[in-house]
Structure formats: structure tokens, C-alpha cells
Design a protein around this motif. Structure first.
Motif, PDB file in Angstrom:
ATOM      1  N   LEU A   1       0.879  -1.308   0.111  1.00 17.01           N
ATOM      2  CA  LEU A   1      -0.271   0.046  -0.254  1.00 17.01           C
ATOM      3  C   LEU A   1       0.375   1.266   0.030  1.00 17.01           C
ATOM      4  CD1 LEU A   1      -2.716  -0.434   2.505  1.00 17.01           C
ATOM      5  CD2 LEU A   1      -3.159  -0.707  -0.256  1.00 17.01           C
ATOM      6  N   VAL A   2       1.817   1.079   1.326  1.00 14.69           N
ATOM      7  CA  VAL A   2       2.727   2.480   0.988  1.00 14.69           C
ATOM      8  C   VAL A   2       3.575   2.739  -0.455  1.00 14.69           C
ATOM      9  CG1 VAL A   2       4.856   3.716   1.843  1.00 14.69           C
ATOM     10  CG2 VAL A   2       3.080   2.107   3.615  1.00 14.69           C
ATOM     11  N   GLY A   3       4.150   1.262  -1.257  1.00 15.26           N
ATOM     12  CA  GLY A   3       4.302   1.148  -2.237  1.00 15.26           C
ATOM     13  C   GLY A   3       3.788   1.976  -3.912  1.00 15.26           C
ATOM     14  N   GLY A   4       1.817   1.732  -3.302  1.00 15.37           N
ATOM     15  CA  GLY A   4       1.080   1.877  -4.190  1.00 15.37           C
ATOM     16  C   GLY A   4       1.177   3.235  -4.157  1.00 15.37           C
ATOM     17  N   ALA A   5       1.073   4.058  -2.900  1.00 14.76           N
ATOM     18  CA  ALA A   5       0.783   5.664  -2.266  1.00 14.76           C
ATOM     19  C   ALA A   5       1.983   6.199  -3.463  1.00 14.76           C
ATOM     20  CB  ALA A   5       0.356   6.087  -1.017  1.00 14.76           C
TER      21      ALA A   5
ATOM     22  N   GLU B   1      -8.029   9.945  -0.635  1.00  9.99           N
ATOM     23  CA  GLU B   1      -8.266   8.967  -1.596  1.00  9.99           C
ATOM     24  C   GLU B   1      -7.864   7.795  -0.988  1.00  9.99           C
ATOM     25  OE1 GLU B   1     -11.381   7.307  -5.525  1.00  9.99           O
ATOM     26  OE2 GLU B   1     -10.829   9.251  -4.923  1.00  9.99           O
ATOM     27  N   TYR B   2      -6.450   7.236  -2.039  1.00  6.99           N
ATOM     28  CA  TYR B   2      -6.618   5.911  -2.136  1.00  6.99           C
ATOM     29  C   TYR B   2      -5.761   5.919  -0.480  1.00  6.99           C
ATOM     30  CZ  TYR B   2      -2.382   2.810  -2.459  1.00  6.99           C
ATOM     31  OH  TYR B   2      -1.375   2.089  -2.427  1.00  6.99           O
ATOM     32  N   TYR B   3      -5.004   6.650   0.701  1.00 12.94           N
ATOM     33  CA  TYR B   3      -5.186   6.392   1.686  1.00 12.94           C
ATOM     34  C   TYR B   3      -5.788   6.508   2.174  1.00 12.94           C
ATOM     35  CZ  TYR B   3       0.229   7.367   1.653  1.00 12.94           C
ATOM     36  OH  TYR B   3       0.937   7.248   1.582  1.00 12.94           O
TER      37      TYR B   3
ATOM     38  N   LEU C   1       1.450  13.971   4.310  1.00 17.01           N
ATOM     39  CA  LEU C   1       0.929  14.155   2.853  1.00 17.01           C
ATOM     40  C   LEU C   1       0.463  15.590   3.416  1.00 17.01           C
ATOM     41  CD1 LEU C   1       0.530  14.378  -0.202  1.00 17.01           C
ATOM     42  CD2 LEU C   1      -1.574  12.366   0.063  1.00 17.01           C
ATOM     43  N   LEU C   2      -0.667  15.667   4.370  1.00 16.40           N
ATOM     44  CA  LEU C   2      -1.207  16.384   4.616  1.00 16.40           C
ATOM     45  C   LEU C   2      -0.991  18.031   5.001  1.00 16.40           C
ATOM     46  CD1 LEU C   2      -4.894  14.132   6.507  1.00 16.40           C
ATOM     47  CD2 LEU C   2      -4.822  16.519   4.516  1.00 16.40           C
ATOM     48  N   CYS C   3       0.014  17.096   5.859  1.00 17.69           N
ATOM     49  CA  CYS C   3       1.221  18.349   6.040  1.00 17.69           C
ATOM     50  C   CYS C   3       2.064  19.348   4.865  1.00 17.69           C
ATOM     51  CB  CYS C   3       2.292  17.909   7.324  1.00 17.69           C
ATOM     52  SG  CYS C   3       3.517  19.454   7.553  1.00 17.69           S
TER      53      CYS C   3
ATOM     54  N   ALA D   1      -0.683  11.794  -9.878  1.00 20.38           N
ATOM     55  CA  ALA D   1      -2.152  11.795  -9.124  1.00 20.38           C
ATOM     56  C   ALA D   1      -2.221  12.946  -8.360  1.00 20.38           C
ATOM     57  CB  ALA D   1      -2.464  10.968  -8.126  1.00 20.38           C
ATOM     58  N   SER D   2      -3.352  13.521  -8.210  1.00 20.27           N
ATOM     59  CA  SER D   2      -3.370  14.587  -8.164  1.00 20.27           C
ATOM     60  C   SER D   2      -3.646  14.219  -5.765  1.00 20.27           C
ATOM     61  CB  SER D   2      -4.683  15.320  -8.176  1.00 20.27           C
ATOM     62  OG  SER D   2      -6.174  14.488  -7.765  1.00 20.27           O
ATOM     63  N   PHE D   3      -3.367  15.445  -5.524  1.00 22.15           N
ATOM     64  CA  PHE D   3      -3.723  15.204  -3.832  1.00 22.15           C
ATOM     65  C   PHE D   3      -4.579  14.825  -3.809  1.00 22.15           C
ATOM     66  CE2 PHE D   3      -5.009  17.416  -0.247  1.00 22.15           C
ATOM     67  CZ  PHE D   3      -4.671  16.418   0.431  1.00 22.15           C
ATOM     68  N   GLU D   4      -5.862  14.869  -4.351  1.00 24.89           N
ATOM     69  CA  GLU D   4      -6.851  14.339  -4.018  1.00 24.89           C
ATOM     70  C   GLU D   4      -7.194  13.128  -4.066  1.00 24.89           C
ATOM     71  OE1 GLU D   4      -7.023  16.986  -5.276  1.00 24.89           O
ATOM     72  OE2 GLU D   4      -7.447  18.564  -4.476  1.00 24.89           O
TER      73      GLU D   4
END
Length: 159
Positions: A58-62, A76-78, A98-100, A69-72
Motif C-alpha cells: 500500500l505504501v509503495g502504491g502511494a 482517497e487512496y490512503y 501528505l496533509l502537512c 496523481a492529484s492530492f485528492e
């Protein structure tokens, strides 16, 4: 002679495009046609993997998404990943980071607080919370978090 399935090294990875796991079997590139067919057959089969493997995938995918990809979409992925592992500190931490980075400081602080409720020894969450508090001008709170994190780090607690 066909390669036995046990001779393949299994690798599971998250495919960010399809939002699904891909299982790869790695072996010697000098394969006969029969060995290559066995490789393809093994690749197409479903396999279970450990929770740790799934988290790493999952972390690798992110990480793959960060480039395109866009921030949104990444948030959404997370969010999707956190539906499966709602209290996993690494996924929460990565989302908070990411939010920070996107200046969503209050949300990121809340996530760091959530992580610290789950695992009060998660030093990186304290360091990131300290950084965010400093950015938004809460210097005293920032220093308290940083001091606490430094003490924990010196005791060898997890980063």
C-alpha cells in the motif's frame, strides 16, 4: 524440466492504477518455453500475503501515485487503505505527512494525535506534530513535542 513453484520467489506489490495487488514470481531469466509458461501460470494465481506485505504494498502504491496523481486522489487512496487497516500507524502517518505537505495542518495534527493514541511511542508522529505546531506558530507546544520525541529517541524507541 519445469521449475517447481517453490523455486519462484514471490513478491506482492500494490498496483496503484488498478487498486489491486499483483503477485510477481521472480526467477532466472534464462527460462525454457515450459519454464516461462509455468512462470506465467504462477503469476496469474491468487495468493495470500501477510499484513506487513500488504502495508508495504500500500505504501509503495502511494509512492507511485505521488509522481502522477492529484492530492485528492492520493488522499482517497490512503482513505481506502485505512478502511482495510483503520488503526495502522504507518498508513496514518503517511496520510498525515501528505496533509502537512499540502498545508492542511489541523487535519495533520489530528492524525498525529490519533497515532499517538494508538501507539504513544511512535516518535516520528511526535516529530511531525512538533514541526506542524512550529509552522502554525504554536512554539511552546512544538518545543514540548520535540523534547518528548528527543527523550524517546534517546531511549531507542521506534522512529
Amino acid at each position: 524440466m519445469l521449475l517447481e513453484k517453490s523455486n519462484f520467489k514471490k513478491k506482492v506489490r500494490w498496483d496503484a492504477t488498478t487498486r489491486g495487488y499483483q503477485t510477481l514470481y521472480l526467477n532466472d531469466l534464462n527460462q525454457t518455453k515450459e519454464e516461462s509458461e509455468e512462470f506465467e501460470k504462477a503469476f496469474s494465481e491468487e495468493h495470500d500475503c501477510s499484513e506487513e506485505d500488504e502495508i508495504l504494498a500500500l505504501v509503495g502504491g502511494a509512492d507511485e501515485l505521488l509522481e502522477s496523481a492529484s492530492f485528492e486522489k492520493i488522499i482517497e487512496y490512503y482513505d481506502d487503505a485505512l478502511k482495510k487497516f483503520p488503526d495502522h500507524p504507518v498508513l496514518l502517518y503517511r496520510k498525515g505527512g501528505l496533509l502537512c505537505d499540502a498545508d492542511h495542518y489541523e487535519e495533520a495534527i489530528k492524525i498525529m494525535d490519533d497515532i499517538l493514541e494508538i501507539d504513544s511511542r511512535y516518535v516520528d508522529a511526535l516529530f511531525l506534530k512538533s514541526k506542524i505546531l512550529s509552522i502554525i506558530g504554536k512554539t511552546e507546544e512544538s518545543e514540548e513535542c520535540k523534547d518528548r520525541a528527543e527523550k524517546m529517541k534517546s531511549k531507542g524507541l521506534r522512529l
